[in-house]
Design a protein around this motif. Structure first.
Motif, PDB file in Angstrom:
ATOM      1  N   THR A 281       0.582 -12.976   1.694  1.00 18.27           N
ATOM      2  CA  THR A 281       1.871 -13.635   1.269  1.00 18.27           C
ATOM      3  C   THR A 281       2.120 -14.830   2.233  1.00 18.27           C
ATOM      4  O   THR A 281       2.740 -15.624   2.214  1.00 18.27           O
ATOM      5  CB  THR A 281       3.001 -13.106   1.122  1.00 18.27           C
ATOM      6  N   GLY A 282       1.756 -14.578   3.734  1.00 16.75           N
ATOM      7  CA  GLY A 282       2.213 -15.553   4.690  1.00 16.75           C
ATOM      8  C   GLY A 282       3.343 -15.027   5.601  1.00 16.75           C
ATOM      9  O   GLY A 282       3.326 -15.599   6.527  1.00 16.75           O
ATOM     10  N   MET A 283       3.809 -13.948   5.069  1.00 14.63           N
ATOM     11  CA  MET A 283       4.685 -13.344   5.979  1.00 14.63           C
ATOM     12  C   MET A 283       3.893 -12.128   6.558  1.00 14.63           C
ATOM     13  O   MET A 283       3.009 -11.506   6.158  1.00 14.63           O
ATOM     14  CB  MET A 283       5.669 -12.617   4.876  1.00 14.63           C
ATOM     15  N   LYS A 284       4.076 -11.814   8.073  1.00 16.13           N
ATOM     16  CA  LYS A 284       3.557 -10.826   8.925  1.00 16.13           C
ATOM     17  C   LYS A 284       3.254  -9.656   8.043  1.00 16.13           C
ATOM     18  O   LYS A 284       4.462  -8.958   7.555  1.00 16.13           O
ATOM     19  CB  LYS A 284       4.393 -10.867  10.130  1.00 16.13           C
ATOM     20  N   GLU A 285       1.900  -9.123   8.073  1.00 18.75           N
ATOM     21  CA  GLU A 285       1.727  -7.784   7.530  1.00 18.75           C
ATOM     22  C   GLU A 285       2.203  -7.629   6.268  1.00 18.75           C
ATOM     23  O   GLU A 285       2.474  -6.207   5.884  1.00 18.75           O
ATOM     24  CB  GLU A 285       2.124  -6.789   8.512  1.00 18.75           C
TER      25      GLU A 285
ATOM     26  N   LEU B  40      -2.692   1.127  -2.898  1.00 21.55           N
ATOM     27  CA  LEU B  40      -1.487   1.076  -1.674  1.00 21.55           C
ATOM     28  C   LEU B  40      -1.863   2.028  -0.743  1.00 21.55           C
ATOM     29  O   LEU B  40      -1.602   1.676   0.703  1.00 21.55           O
ATOM     30  CB  LEU B  40      -0.263   1.427  -2.327  1.00 21.55           C
ATOM     31  N   GLU B  41      -2.239   3.179  -0.767  1.00 21.28           N
ATOM     32  CA  GLU B  41      -2.709   4.088   0.135  1.00 21.28           C
ATOM     33  C   GLU B  41      -3.781   3.655   1.057  1.00 21.28           C
ATOM     34  O   GLU B  41      -3.486   3.432   2.305  1.00 21.28           O
ATOM     35  CB  GLU B  41      -3.392   5.386  -0.368  1.00 21.28           C
ATOM     36  N   LYS B  42      -4.683   2.698   0.421  1.00 21.33           N
ATOM     37  CA  LYS B  42      -6.045   2.103   1.214  1.00 21.33           C
ATOM     38  C   LYS B  42      -5.394   0.986   2.147  1.00 21.33           C
ATOM     39  O   LYS B  42      -5.812   0.897   3.279  1.00 21.33           O
ATOM     40  CB  LYS B  42      -7.019   2.044   0.203  1.00 21.33           C
TER      41      LYS B  42
ATOM     42  N   HIS C  42      -2.976   2.202   4.997  1.00 24.16           N
ATOM     43  CA  HIS C  42      -3.859   2.889   5.880  1.00 24.16           C
ATOM     44  C   HIS C  42      -4.887   2.167   6.977  1.00 24.16           C
ATOM     45  O   HIS C  42      -4.737   2.108   7.838  1.00 24.16           O
ATOM     46  CB  HIS C  42      -4.670   3.981   5.407  1.00 24.16           C
ATOM     47  N   GLU C  43      -5.527   1.168   6.103  1.00 26.29           N
ATOM     48  CA  GLU C  43      -6.689   0.445   6.717  1.00 26.29           C
ATOM     49  C   GLU C  43      -6.206  -0.733   7.310  1.00 26.29           C
ATOM     50  O   GLU C  43      -6.778  -1.269   8.234  1.00 26.29           O
ATOM     51  CB  GLU C  43      -7.743   0.183   5.812  1.00 26.29           C
ATOM     52  N   PHE C  44      -5.024  -1.485   6.603  1.00 31.51           N
ATOM     53  CA  PHE C  44      -4.461  -2.538   7.308  1.00 31.51           C
ATOM     54  C   PHE C  44      -3.409  -2.690   8.134  1.00 31.51           C
ATOM     55  O   PHE C  44      -2.830  -3.748   8.228  1.00 31.51           O
ATOM     56  CB  PHE C  44      -4.621  -3.698   5.960  1.00 31.51           C
ATOM     57  N   ASN C  45      -2.825  -1.588   8.134  1.00 33.19           N
ATOM     58  CA  ASN C  45      -1.545  -1.286   8.930  1.00 33.19           C
ATOM     59  C   ASN C  45      -0.405  -2.477   8.536  1.00 33.19           C
ATOM     60  O   ASN C  45       0.195  -3.241   9.097  1.00 33.19           O
ATOM     61  CB  ASN C  45      -1.891  -1.611  10.402  1.00 33.19           C
ATOM     62  N   LEU C  46      -0.253  -2.494   7.024  1.00 33.91           N
ATOM     63  CA  LEU C  46       0.640  -3.219   6.568  1.00 33.91           C
ATOM     64  C   LEU C  46       2.170  -2.789   6.716  1.00 33.91           C
ATOM     65  O   LEU C  46       2.438  -1.715   6.826  1.00 33.91           O
ATOM     66  CB  LEU C  46       0.534  -3.233   5.056  1.00 33.91           C
ATOM     67  N   HIS C  47       3.100  -3.655   6.721  1.00 31.41           N
ATOM     68  CA  HIS C  47       4.333  -3.613   6.967  1.00 31.41           C
ATOM     69  C   HIS C  47       4.983  -3.094   5.308  1.00 31.41           C
ATOM     70  O   HIS C  47       5.780  -2.426   5.129  1.00 31.41           O
ATOM     71  CB  HIS C  47       5.202  -4.546   7.686  1.00 31.41           C
ATOM     72  N   ARG C  48       4.624  -4.089   4.366  1.00 28.52           N
ATOM     73  CA  ARG C  48       4.892  -4.239   3.024  1.00 28.52           C
ATOM     74  C   ARG C  48       4.147  -4.680   2.030  1.00 28.52           C
ATOM     75  O   ARG C  48       3.058  -5.677   2.378  1.00 28.52           O
ATOM     76  CB  ARG C  48       6.199  -5.396   3.209  1.00 28.52           C
ATOM     77  N   ILE C  49       4.149  -4.030   0.869  1.00 31.17           N
ATOM     78  CA  ILE C  49       3.131  -4.634  -0.254  1.00 31.17           C
ATOM     79  C   ILE C  49       4.259  -4.927  -1.180  1.00 31.17           C
ATOM     80  O   ILE C  49       5.256  -4.186  -1.448  1.00 31.17           O
ATOM     81  CB  ILE C  49       2.285  -3.369  -0.670  1.00 31.17           C
TER      82      ILE C  49
ATOM     83  N   ILE D 202       7.280  -2.222  -1.583  1.00 32.60           N
ATOM     84  CA  ILE D 202       7.505  -0.935  -0.952  1.00 32.60           C
ATOM     85  C   ILE D 202       7.098  -1.079   0.513  1.00 32.60           C
ATOM     86  O   ILE D 202       6.183  -1.865   0.714  1.00 32.60           O
ATOM     87  CB  ILE D 202       6.600  -0.016  -1.576  1.00 32.60           C
ATOM     88  N   LEU D 203       7.766  -0.475   1.426  1.00 28.17           N
ATOM     89  CA  LEU D 203       7.314  -0.522   2.812  1.00 28.17           C
ATOM     90  C   LEU D 203       6.767   0.464   2.984  1.00 28.17           C
ATOM     91  O   LEU D 203       6.458   1.629   2.570  1.00 28.17           O
ATOM     92  CB  LEU D 203       8.816  -0.494   3.731  1.00 28.17           C
ATOM     93  N   HIS D 204       5.901   0.393   4.261  1.00 25.55           N
ATOM     94  CA  HIS D 204       4.890   1.423   4.841  1.00 25.55           C
ATOM     95  C   HIS D 204       5.638   3.023   4.942  1.00 25.55           C
ATOM     96  O   HIS D 204       5.167   3.934   4.456  1.00 25.55           O
ATOM     97  CB  HIS D 204       4.420   0.891   6.276  1.00 25.55           C
ATOM     98  N   GLU D 205       6.826   2.750   5.616  1.00 27.81           N
ATOM     99  CA  GLU D 205       7.669   4.205   5.892  1.00 27.81           C
ATOM    100  C   GLU D 205       8.183   4.571   4.464  1.00 27.81           C
ATOM    101  O   GLU D 205       8.124   6.034   4.506  1.00 27.81           O
ATOM    102  CB  GLU D 205       8.439   3.981   6.907  1.00 27.81           C
TER     103      GLU D 205
END
Length: 175
Positions: free
Chosen positions: A82-86, A112-114, A117-124, A168-171
């Motif tokens: 999106t242009g926003m970090k992670e 979402l799981e992939k 897990h693989e991209f260490n994202l903060h938010r989807i 949804i956030l990672h946590e």
């Protein structure tokens, strides 16, 4: 990126996926809430070529993945930053002939799981046409929360439409 779920293979598109993908996107009902019109025999090759080239998620490029059940493409997943970090946005489209069997839920939850897990994202997040109740329910089934409902904020197909943002956030995903 390639992975499997209990019943599905998720992978990049291949040239021989064109007929099944065209069968999905030529349907006006399937494309009702998408940003483009249904594919035609005149534009299908150009539209499909983009899916073939979108095979890697990068900061500037979209990733398109085929959702395959028993050797047949039944859906399409898309991911872009999106242009926003992670933070990435997801999109999805599935054949109406395979609806009601949980394939979309299984595929998007696996995605979402992939991604987390693989991209260490903060938010989807997912932005969708507010009239698309099936998409809203899908987001909620996989644990996304409705964050916004914008009134007539998007001009698409010659009309103003409401849009919704789910996130949804990672946590939250790993609770």
């Amino acid at each position: 990126m390639e992975f499997t779920t209990e019943r599905l293979e998720i992978r990049t598109f291949r040239k021989n996926d064109l007929p099944a993908t065209f069968n999905i996107y030529k349907n006006a009902d399937v494309c009702r809430y998408l940003l483009h019109e249904p594919w035609t025999s005149e534009n299908m090759n150009e539209a499909f070529a983009k899916k073939l080239t979108n095979s890697t998620l990068t900061e500037t490029g979209t990733l398109n993945l085929a959702v395959v059940h028993q050797g047949e493409v039944i859906g399409d997943l898309a991911v872009w930053y999106t242009g926003m970090k992670e933070t990435v946005e997801i999109g999805y489209c599935f054949s109406d002939s395979h609806s009601g069997k949980g394939y979309a839920t299984e595929a998007v939850k696996g995605l979402l799981e992939k991604l987390f897990h693989e991209f260490n994202l903060h938010r989807i997040q997912a932005n969708l046409d507010a009239r698309n109740v099936a998409s809203q329910k899908l987001c909620e089934r996989i644990g996304m929360r409705k964050e916004a409902h914008f009134l007539k904020d998007y001009w698409n197909k010659n009309e103003w439409t409401d849009s919704m943002v789910y996130g949804i956030l990672h946590e939250e995903f790993y609770k």
